[in-house]
Design a protein around this motif. Structure first.
Motif, PDB file in Angstrom:
ATOM      1  N   LEU A 155       0.822  -1.220   0.000  1.00  0.00           N
ATOM      2  CA  LEU A 155       0.000   0.000   0.000  1.00  0.00           C
ATOM      3  C   LEU A 155       0.850   1.260   0.000  1.00  0.00           C
ATOM      4  O   LEU A 155       0.325   2.364   0.134  1.00  0.00           O
ATOM      5  CB  LEU A 155      -0.942  -0.005   1.206  1.00  0.00           C
ATOM      6  N   MET A 156       2.167   1.102  -0.130  1.00  0.00           N
ATOM      7  CA  MET A 156       3.086   2.248  -0.088  1.00  0.00           C
ATOM      8  C   MET A 156       3.946   2.315  -1.355  1.00  0.00           C
ATOM      9  O   MET A 156       5.153   2.520  -1.304  1.00  0.00           O
ATOM     10  CB  MET A 156       3.978   2.169   1.154  1.00  0.00           C
ATOM     11  N   MET A 157       3.316   2.133  -2.489  1.00  0.00           N
ATOM     12  CA  MET A 157       3.981   2.216  -3.797  1.00  0.00           C
ATOM     13  C   MET A 157       5.232   1.341  -3.863  1.00  0.00           C
ATOM     14  O   MET A 157       5.152   0.151  -3.643  1.00  0.00           O
ATOM     15  CB  MET A 157       4.297   3.668  -4.163  1.00  0.00           C
ATOM     16  N   ASP A 158       6.378   1.958  -4.125  1.00  0.00           N
ATOM     17  CA  ASP A 158       7.615   1.204  -4.363  1.00  0.00           C
ATOM     18  C   ASP A 158       8.126   0.462  -3.131  1.00  0.00           C
ATOM     19  O   ASP A 158       9.020  -0.383  -3.251  1.00  0.00           O
ATOM     20  CB  ASP A 158       8.713   2.136  -4.891  1.00  0.00           C
ATOM     21  N   ASP A 159       7.570   0.740  -1.988  1.00  0.00           N
ATOM     22  CA  ASP A 159       7.943  -0.023  -0.797  1.00  0.00           C
ATOM     23  C   ASP A 159       7.564  -1.493  -0.960  1.00  0.00           C
ATOM     24  O   ASP A 159       8.136  -2.357  -0.309  1.00  0.00           O
ATOM     25  CB  ASP A 159       7.260   0.551   0.450  1.00  0.00           C
ATOM     26  N   TYR A 180      11.586   4.664  -6.360  1.00  0.00           N
ATOM     27  CA  TYR A 180      11.435   6.018  -6.889  1.00  0.00           C
ATOM     28  C   TYR A 180      10.593   6.839  -5.920  1.00  0.00           C
ATOM     29  O   TYR A 180      10.938   7.963  -5.592  1.00  0.00           O
ATOM     30  CB  TYR A 180      10.776   5.987  -8.273  1.00  0.00           C
ATOM     31  N   LYS A 181       9.497   6.245  -5.469  1.00  0.00           N
ATOM     32  CA  LYS A 181       8.609   6.987  -4.576  1.00  0.00           C
ATOM     33  C   LYS A 181       7.929   6.029  -3.605  1.00  0.00           C
ATOM     34  O   LYS A 181       7.429   4.983  -4.004  1.00  0.00           O
ATOM     35  CB  LYS A 181       7.543   7.727  -5.382  1.00  0.00           C
ATOM     36  N   ILE A 182       7.914   6.424  -2.349  1.00  0.00           N
ATOM     37  CA  ILE A 182       7.182   5.680  -1.330  1.00  0.00           C
ATOM     38  C   ILE A 182       6.134   6.627  -0.776  1.00  0.00           C
ATOM     39  O   ILE A 182       6.460   7.677  -0.204  1.00  0.00           O
ATOM     40  CB  ILE A 182       8.115   5.156  -0.221  1.00  0.00           C
ATOM     41  N   ASP A 183       4.881   6.288  -1.024  1.00  0.00           N
ATOM     42  CA  ASP A 183       3.761   7.132  -0.599  1.00  0.00           C
ATOM     43  C   ASP A 183       2.519   6.245  -0.552  1.00  0.00           C
ATOM     44  O   ASP A 183       2.530   5.130  -1.043  1.00  0.00           O
ATOM     45  CB  ASP A 183       3.568   8.274  -1.602  1.00  0.00           C
ATOM     46  N   TYR A 184       1.441   6.746  -0.006  1.00  0.00           N
ATOM     47  CA  TYR A 184       0.221   5.965   0.098  1.00  0.00           C
ATOM     48  C   TYR A 184      -0.395   5.764  -1.280  1.00  0.00           C
ATOM     49  O   TYR A 184      -0.975   6.676  -1.852  1.00  0.00           O
ATOM     50  CB  TYR A 184      -0.798   6.653   1.012  1.00  0.00           C
ATOM     51  N   SER A 185      -0.250   4.583  -1.814  1.00  0.00           N
ATOM     52  CA  SER A 185      -0.872   4.226  -3.078  1.00  0.00           C
ATOM     53  C   SER A 185      -0.558   2.764  -3.364  1.00  0.00           C
ATOM     54  O   SER A 185       0.511   2.273  -3.015  1.00  0.00           O
ATOM     55  CB  SER A 185      -0.338   5.096  -4.217  1.00  0.00           C
ATOM     56  N   PHE A 186      -1.497   2.094  -4.008  1.00  0.00           N
ATOM     57  CA  PHE A 186      -1.296   0.696  -4.346  1.00  0.00           C
ATOM     58  C   PHE A 186      -0.589   0.610  -5.699  1.00  0.00           C
ATOM     59  O   PHE A 186      -0.956   1.287  -6.638  1.00  0.00           O
ATOM     60  CB  PHE A 186      -2.642  -0.035  -4.406  1.00  0.00           C
ATOM     61  N   GLY A 187       0.427  -0.212  -5.790  1.00  0.00           N
ATOM     62  CA  GLY A 187       1.138  -0.409  -7.046  1.00  0.00           C
ATOM     63  C   GLY A 187       2.450   0.347  -7.086  1.00  0.00           C
ATOM     64  O   GLY A 187       2.673   1.304  -6.337  1.00  0.00           O
ATOM     65  N   LEU A 188       3.306  -0.107  -7.972  1.00  0.00           N
ATOM     66  CA  LEU A 188       4.625   0.502  -8.119  1.00  0.00           C
ATOM     67  C   LEU A 188       4.537   1.793  -8.916  1.00  0.00           C
ATOM     68  O   LEU A 188       3.611   1.990  -9.706  1.00  0.00           O
ATOM     69  CB  LEU A 188       5.572  -0.474  -8.830  1.00  0.00           C
ATOM     70  N   SER A 189       5.521   2.653  -8.754  1.00  0.00           N
ATOM     71  CA  SER A 189       5.615   3.871  -9.559  1.00  0.00           C
ATOM     72  C   SER A 189       5.820   3.482 -11.027  1.00  0.00           C
ATOM     73  O   SER A 189       6.268   2.363 -11.335  1.00  0.00           O
ATOM     74  CB  SER A 189       6.796   4.733  -9.088  1.00  0.00           C
ATOM     75  N   ALA A 190       5.518   4.398 -11.932  1.00  0.00           N
ATOM     76  CA  ALA A 190       5.695   4.131 -13.363  1.00  0.00           C
ATOM     77  C   ALA A 190       7.157   3.806 -13.675  1.00  0.00           C
ATOM     78  O   ALA A 190       7.446   2.947 -14.522  1.00  0.00           O
ATOM     79  CB  ALA A 190       5.218   5.322 -14.187  1.00  0.00           C
ATOM     80  N   ILE A 191       8.062   4.448 -12.979  1.00  0.00           N
ATOM     81  CA  ILE A 191       9.498   4.220 -13.228  1.00  0.00           C
ATOM     82  C   ILE A 191       9.902   2.786 -12.874  1.00  0.00           C
ATOM     83  O   ILE A 191      10.590   2.120 -13.646  1.00  0.00           O
ATOM     84  CB  ILE A 191      10.346   5.256 -12.464  1.00  0.00           C
ATOM     85  N   LEU A 192       9.456   2.284 -11.741  1.00  0.00           N
ATOM     86  CA  LEU A 192       9.800   0.898 -11.389  1.00  0.00           C
ATOM     87  C   LEU A 192       9.003  -0.102 -12.226  1.00  0.00           C
ATOM     88  O   LEU A 192       9.504  -1.188 -12.528  1.00  0.00           O
ATOM     89  CB  LEU A 192       9.595   0.634  -9.896  1.00  0.00           C
ATOM     90  N   GLN A 193       7.777   0.263 -12.622  1.00  0.00           N
ATOM     91  CA  GLN A 193       7.002  -0.630 -13.501  1.00  0.00           C
ATOM     92  C   GLN A 193       7.738  -0.838 -14.825  1.00  0.00           C
ATOM     93  O   GLN A 193       7.773  -1.948 -15.347  1.00  0.00           O
ATOM     94  CB  GLN A 193       5.620  -0.062 -13.768  1.00  0.00           C
ATOM     95  N   GLU A 194       8.317   0.229 -15.360  1.00  0.00           N
ATOM     96  CA  GLU A 194       9.055   0.120 -16.626  1.00  0.00           C
ATOM     97  C   GLU A 194      10.248  -0.815 -16.510  1.00  0.00           C
ATOM     98  O   GLU A 194      10.611  -1.490 -17.461  1.00  0.00           O
ATOM     99  CB  GLU A 194       9.554   1.505 -17.071  1.00  0.00           C
TER     100      GLU A 194
END
Length: 149
Positions: free
Chosen positions: A13-17, A117-131
């Motif tokens: 739930l914390m993006m790239d975390d 790239y970014k750790i914040d409240y959101s489900f899923g990886l950042s676009a940068i790590l997804q790439e």
């Protein structure tokens, strides 16, 4: 052959975390080696410790602040992680790594950190790590494979 535990920790739930959890889930699905046990630990320290206590060799995969570009990977022997008094790596190092140090067992293994790239409240990886995701998975798989030899 060593019985290897590969543990993915982090918070989905914390993006790239959650990169460690995502990578280990992917590797678990394609694992054909019975000597490797992939476990999703997320943020449950005691669940992780229970599995670590049973393993002969532990690989922990997590997001880590490495002062590198997002997606960079660094593998550090667990013994070095425990000796480093600053330990500016995993967001979960204080709890899990502190608890590991308190066990009576000498834990042999490796920490694999992935720069977020970014750790914040959101489900899923950042676009940068997804790439970079499949390259990250492949590199970590190669590191784990080299541990088996």
């Amino acid at each position: 052959m060593k019985e290897i535990l590969v543990l993915g920790i982090g918070n989905l739930l914390m993006m790239d975390d959650g990169i460690g959890v995502n990578v280990v889930e992917t590797l678990k699905k394609r694992n054909t080696n019975p000597g490797i046990r992939y476990v999703i630990g997320e943020t449950d320290i005691y669940f992780c410790l229970n599995h670590i206590q049973k393993a002969s060799y532990t690989v922990i995969v997590d997001a880590a602040c490495l002062d590198k570009e997002p997606g960079a990977i660094r593998a550090i022997p667990l013994g070095q992680v425990f000796k480093n008094p600053i330990r500016p790596i995993s967001a979960h190092d204080f709890h899990l790594f502190s608890q590991i140090e308190m066990t009576d067992k000498i834990i042999e293994g490796l920490f694999i950190g992935v720069e977020p790239y970014k750790i914040d409240y959101s489900f899923g990886l950042s676009a940068i790590l997804q790439e970079q995701y499949f390259k990250i998975v492949e590199r970590i798989e190669n590191i784990i494979t080299s541990c088996i030899r």
